[in-house]
Design an enzyme around this catalytic site. Sequence first.
Site, mmCIF file in Angstrom:
data_model
loop_
_atom_site.group_PDB
_atom_site.id
_atom_site.type_symbol
_atom_site.label_atom_id
_atom_site.label_comp_id
_atom_site.label_asym_id
_atom_site.label_seq_id
_atom_site.Cartn_x
_atom_site.Cartn_y
_atom_site.Cartn_z
ATOM 1 C CB CYS A 165 45.774 72.938 -7.042
ATOM 2 S SG CYS A 165 44.707 71.997 -5.652
ATOM 3 C CE LYS B 59 62.489 71.629 -1.993
ATOM 4 N NZ LYS B 59 61.755 72.696 -2.408
ATOM 5 C CG PHE C 148 53.524 79.197 -2.879
ATOM 6 C CD1 PHE C 148 52.668 80.273 -1.963
ATOM 7 C CD2 PHE C 148 53.364 79.005 -3.881
ATOM 8 C CE1 PHE C 148 51.924 80.581 -3.359
ATOM 9 C CE2 PHE C 148 52.856 79.080 -4.671
ATOM 10 C CZ PHE C 148 51.457 80.730 -4.659
HETATM 11 P P1 NAD Z 1 56.376 75.380 -7.761
HETATM 12 O O1 NAD Z 1 56.028 74.321 -8.648
HETATM 13 O O2 NAD Z 1 57.243 76.281 -7.930
HETATM 14 O O3 NAD Z 1 57.217 74.608 -6.433
HETATM 15 C C1 NAD Z 1 56.419 72.872 -5.708
HETATM 16 C C2 NAD Z 1 57.639 72.227 -5.697
HETATM 17 O O4 NAD Z 1 58.881 71.877 -6.271
HETATM 18 C C3 NAD Z 1 58.481 73.323 -4.759
HETATM 19 O O5 NAD Z 1 59.246 72.325 -3.180
HETATM 20 C C4 NAD Z 1 59.831 73.273 -4.826
HETATM 21 O O6 NAD Z 1 60.799 74.196 -4.751
HETATM 22 C C5 NAD Z 1 60.258 72.921 -6.332
HETATM 23 N N1 NAD Z 1 60.719 73.212 -7.284
HETATM 24 C C6 NAD Z 1 60.872 74.540 -8.059
HETATM 25 N N2 NAD Z 1 61.327 74.440 -9.131
HETATM 26 C C7 NAD Z 1 61.982 72.921 -9.395
HETATM 27 C C8 NAD Z 1 63.053 72.755 -10.095
HETATM 28 N N3 NAD Z 1 63.596 73.720 -11.300
HETATM 29 N N4 NAD Z 1 63.467 71.653 -10.052
HETATM 30 C C9 NAD Z 1 63.675 70.721 -8.555
HETATM 31 N N5 NAD Z 1 62.159 71.178 -8.157
HETATM 32 C C10 NAD Z 1 61.703 72.890 -8.289
HETATM 33 O O7 NAD Z 1 55.256 75.213 -7.164
HETATM 34 P P2 NAD Z 1 54.724 76.743 -6.226
HETATM 35 O O8 NAD Z 1 54.838 77.594 -7.280
HETATM 36 O O9 NAD Z 1 55.217 76.085 -5.021
HETATM 37 O O10 NAD Z 1 53.188 75.917 -5.943
HETATM 38 C C11 NAD Z 1 51.777 76.271 -6.867
HETATM 39 C C12 NAD Z 1 51.750 75.814 -8.252
HETATM 40 O O11 NAD Z 1 50.956 73.714 -7.882
HETATM 41 C C13 NAD Z 1 50.487 75.350 -8.937
HETATM 42 O O12 NAD Z 1 50.785 75.883 -10.603
HETATM 43 C C14 NAD Z 1 49.639 74.925 -8.000
HETATM 44 O O13 NAD Z 1 48.650 74.596 -9.339
HETATM 45 C C15 NAD Z 1 49.749 73.509 -8.064
HETATM 46 N N6 NAD Z 1 49.347 72.718 -7.222
HETATM 47 C C16 NAD Z 1 48.533 71.297 -7.719
HETATM 48 C C17 NAD Z 1 48.219 70.627 -6.284
HETATM 49 C C18 NAD Z 1 47.132 69.503 -7.648
HETATM 50 O O14 NAD Z 1 47.063 68.748 -5.875
HETATM 51 N N7 NAD Z 1 47.679 69.541 -8.060
HETATM 52 C C19 NAD Z 1 47.667 71.338 -4.868
HETATM 53 C C20 NAD Z 1 48.052 72.423 -4.841
HETATM 54 C C21 NAD Z 1 49.042 73.472 -5.827
#
Ligand code: NAD
Length: 498
Positions: A281, A173, A149
Amino acid sequence: MRLIGHFIGGREVKGTSGRTADVFEPMTGTVQAKVDLATKAELRAAVENAKAAQPEWGATNPQRRVRVLMKFLELVARDNDALAELLAREHGKTLPDAKGDILRGVEVVEFALGIPQLMKGEYTEGAGPGIDIYSMRQPLGVVAGITPFNFPAMIPMWKFAPAIACGNAFILKPSERDPGVPMRLAELMLEAGLPPGILNVVNGDKEAVDAILDDPDIRAVGFVGSSPIAQYIYERAAATGKRAQCFGGAKNHAIIMPDADMDQTVDALVGAGYGAAGERCMAVSVAVPVGKTTADRLMEKLIPRVENLKIGPSIDPTADFGPLVTKEALNRVRNYVEIGIKEGAKLAVDGRGFKMQGYENGFYMGGCLFDNVTKDMRIYKEEIFGPVLSVVRAHDYDEALRLPSEHDYGNGVAIFTRDGDAARDFAARVNVGMVGINVPIPVPVAYYTFGGWKRSGFGDLNQYGPDSVRFYTKTKTVTSRWPSGVKEGAEFSIPTMK
Ligand code: NAD
């Protein structure tokens, strides 16, 4: 109420699952839209469209493919204000920050304009008697990206621009929390001349993600999100033989050496620690002053700056940061502050009581600052993802170097110093993927690559830059000899260079 469906085969289609998710406006705390959550069958429809469109796109010459991206850049510039406002209203970040989100994505699209050059293969004339050898990079076919997000413009562009430029069809997605901008980007790609079916957006949750992971026609998955999900996706994608690069969470440290310019350091810490409400992140979430005097000097300057941060609704261009993305996220961050107090850290600035006048239901909190955090505490070990900065006091440089190096996460790290020797030693020895020297958010430019280490990244190729071309293509190597070449007769042992 706005209803957001899917973008499949070049048009928006309504979902059929009957399941939807609320899309909030974090600054007011109201539900502003509903997004459809896809079934396996809807994902399959997107894959069928992508599969049908990809061969012709992959066979289109690379210069023609990048002309679509050039036009897309024009359209993003044309619609920049509207995109930024949509982004700020769904995510909660401020308008200037939303523009930055778009621009950091645009930079990767600009990089992808170099695909004709970047995809070139290699050629060796006379590798053996009468033998020439060459390699070519070919698209994988249908590939997918699952995005978080917190950068709803930047990260989708990091994923789809290089993939599509390489000749693949793409299934995106995006996060179900802010799907508006990814949907608009897909429409703009179509308007720019991308054939229908090459970029599809399938909105959804775990059901859609699992369908992607299990689909036999999807050849690669790029993921960005939290570490437990990154690891899950990496393992499940590998089980079905896909390429996977999965980037996870972070705990980015900033080391402050005794000789650091303290004013610049404090500017860097408040910007990188609290910008976007800490929902980045690459946010700095741990400050590590080296030595007691440095720590005391730091706290003296940092406390008033954190107390005076300007929190505002996303549409206020003068705000330092806006609300968190959801009430759930707000409660999670507040809970971490409670945990930190119980663990014995000293809450030097408490922003929990902040209320935004006129926006009482928005998901706001003020900046929090912890002092005397130790490495056994949960608030140190876990990612908080909110406007909370923890200060861990280190006795000396070696202890400061060990903290980020031994942490489970290894996304970004920074050192603030005037000492070139210390900075050089730090950059060489720290066990973290991206390093800043007097730079607090060291997100590399688009022609390098982005990727964390340890639990911040699963898989071996980074996102964007030259690695993205490697990730989204497969190499074929051709060894050729023509009849007029050297004739050696039948050879029954393995050919070797004589
Ligand atoms: P999230 O892991 O909750 O969701 C990411 C994606 O995975 C979304 O599209 C979501 O729909 C999907 N998802 C969520 N739960 C799932 C499940 N149980 N099974 C399958 N798919 C699932 O992450 P978020 O809250 O959207 O984003 C924040 C996180 O992303 C933080 O941990 C941040 O550090 C990380 N992030 C990392 C980077 C990087 O490049 N390393 C960049 C941006 C954000």
